[in-house]
Design a protein around this motif. Sequence first.
Motif, PDB file in Angstrom:
ATOM      1  N   ARG A   1      45.230  14.024  -0.221  1.00  0.00           N
ATOM      2  CA  ARG A   1      44.728  14.397  -1.552  1.00  0.00           C
ATOM      3  C   ARG A   1      45.176  15.818  -1.862  1.00  0.00           C
ATOM      4  O   ARG A   1      45.141  16.695  -1.001  1.00  0.00           O
ATOM      5  CB  ARG A   1      43.206  14.335  -1.612  1.00  0.00           C
TER       6      ARG A   1
ATOM      7  N   SER B   1      46.065   9.029   4.348  1.00  0.00           N
ATOM      8  CA  SER B   1      45.869   9.371   2.933  1.00  0.00           C
ATOM      9  C   SER B   1      45.883  10.880   2.779  1.00  0.00           C
ATOM     10  O   SER B   1      45.334  11.598   3.617  1.00  0.00           O
ATOM     11  CB  SER B   1      44.524   8.834   2.437  1.00  0.00           C
TER      12      SER B   1
ATOM     13  N   GLU C   1      49.177   7.721  -0.500  1.00  0.00           N
ATOM     14  CA  GLU C   1      48.922   6.859   0.665  1.00  0.00           C
ATOM     15  C   GLU C   1      50.268   6.583   1.323  1.00  0.00           C
ATOM     16  O   GLU C   1      51.211   6.161   0.648  1.00  0.00           O
ATOM     17  CB  GLU C   1      48.305   5.531   0.229  1.00  0.00           C
TER      18      GLU C   1
ATOM     19  N   LYS D   1      46.447  11.532  -5.253  1.00  0.00           N
ATOM     20  CA  LYS D   1      46.317  10.858  -3.960  1.00  0.00           C
ATOM     21  C   LYS D   1      47.639  10.188  -3.585  1.00  0.00           C
ATOM     22  O   LYS D   1      48.248   9.497  -4.397  1.00  0.00           O
ATOM     23  CB  LYS D   1      45.201   9.818  -4.030  1.00  0.00           C
TER      24      LYS D   1
END
Length: 95
Positions: A34, A32, A69, A67
């Motif tokens: 950010r 992940s 992923e 975000k």
Amino acid sequence: MTDKLAGKARSQALASITGWKKVRGRDAIQKSFRFADFNEAWGFMARVALAAEKADHHPEWSNVYNKVEIVLSTHDAGGLSEKDVALARVIDSVA
């Protein structure tokens, strides 16, 4: 066809990338990311997309605002391959 990573080669490859985790129930890795905002996340995705296209190896990914992923697995190998590890390194360098 690309070969699936196994044994010592797999262990060494996974040890060479930081922050990537095994996906439960799949032979894949995920991470992940950010960012400050949507614009920064989208810019990251655009840079990764160009690198992935050049490598002819494409991530599974999703984006919600800041975000991103990413899941990597080599479908024609039936799991994790050196292509995934190489792309993970590129993704980390772009981030």
